[in-house]
Design a protein around this motif. Structure first.
Motif, PDB file in Angstrom:
ATOM      1  N   THR A  14      46.297  38.028  46.434  1.00 31.45           N
ATOM      2  CA  THR A  14      46.008  38.999  45.384  1.00 31.45           C
ATOM      3  C   THR A  14      44.862  38.528  44.497  1.00 31.45           C
ATOM      4  O   THR A  14      43.977  39.314  44.149  1.00 31.45           O
ATOM      5  N   ALA A  53      41.654  38.948  46.439  1.00 29.22           N
ATOM      6  CA  ALA A  53      41.333  40.381  46.565  1.00 29.22           C
ATOM      7  C   ALA A  53      40.742  40.924  45.267  1.00 29.22           C
ATOM      8  O   ALA A  53      39.769  41.690  45.292  1.00 29.22           O
ATOM      9  N   ARG A  54      41.299  40.503  44.135  1.00 27.64           N
ATOM     10  CA  ARG A  54      40.753  40.945  42.846  1.00 27.64           C
ATOM     11  C   ARG A  54      39.345  40.414  42.630  1.00 27.64           C
ATOM     12  O   ARG A  54      38.468  41.133  42.166  1.00 27.64           O
ATOM     13  N   GLU A  55      39.132  39.134  42.960  1.00 25.75           N
ATOM     14  CA  GLU A  55      37.805  38.530  42.809  1.00 25.75           C
ATOM     15  C   GLU A  55      36.765  39.255  43.660  1.00 25.75           C
ATOM     16  O   GLU A  55      35.626  39.432  43.245  1.00 25.75           O
ATOM     17  N   GLU A  56      37.171  39.649  44.847  1.00 26.06           N
ATOM     18  CA  GLU A  56      36.245  40.270  45.790  1.00 26.06           C
ATOM     19  C   GLU A  56      36.260  41.800  45.727  1.00 26.06           C
ATOM     20  O   GLU A  56      35.538  42.451  46.480  1.00 26.06           O
ATOM     21  N   HIS A  57      37.115  42.356  44.876  1.00 30.35           N
ATOM     22  CA  HIS A  57      37.220  43.814  44.710  1.00 30.35           C
ATOM     23  C   HIS A  57      37.510  44.518  46.040  1.00 30.35           C
ATOM     24  O   HIS A  57      36.845  45.480  46.411  1.00 30.35           O
ATOM     25  N   VAL A  58      38.501  43.981  46.752  1.00 29.59           N
ATOM     26  CA  VAL A  58      38.944  44.574  48.012  1.00 29.59           C
ATOM     27  C   VAL A  58      40.467  44.667  48.007  1.00 29.59           C
ATOM     28  O   VAL A  58      41.125  43.958  47.248  1.00 29.59           O
TER      29      VAL A  58
END
Length: 90
Positions: free
Chosen positions: A26, A29-34
């Motif tokens: 998670t 995913a937040r860091e990579e905006h996916v």
């Protein structure tokens, strides 16, 4: 249908590690905006929780881990697995 053979048997200790791995996923995913599944699927995380790889070589043998994901995410997940194992051993 392949669902039965795709399932990974998870024990109580594996469940705790799986929760940690989902948290790492998670964050990435937040860091990579996916969406989280782009990082790794639930099935891949379950297999990581059960197999608990200790090296990038072992990590790459897990289904769903290709060369790019190994390079991008491998160390972070190995670190999380190692720390979780240290906590359980204490």
């Amino acid at each position: 249908m392949r669902e039965a053979e795709d399932e990974v048997a998870i024990g109580p200790a594996d469940e705790r590690l799986l929760a940690v791995l989902k948290s790492v996923r998670t964050s990435i995913a937040r860091e990579e905006h996916v969406p989280p599944y782009i990082v790794f699927s639930d099935r891949t995380l379950a297999e990581l929780a059960v197999r608990r790889p200790r090296s990038l070589t072992a990590f790459q043998d897990v289904r769903g881990v290709g060369p790019m994901k190994l390079e991008r995410y491998g160390e972070r997940f190995l670190d999380a697995i190692s720390k979780a194992d240290d906590i359980e051993a204490a």
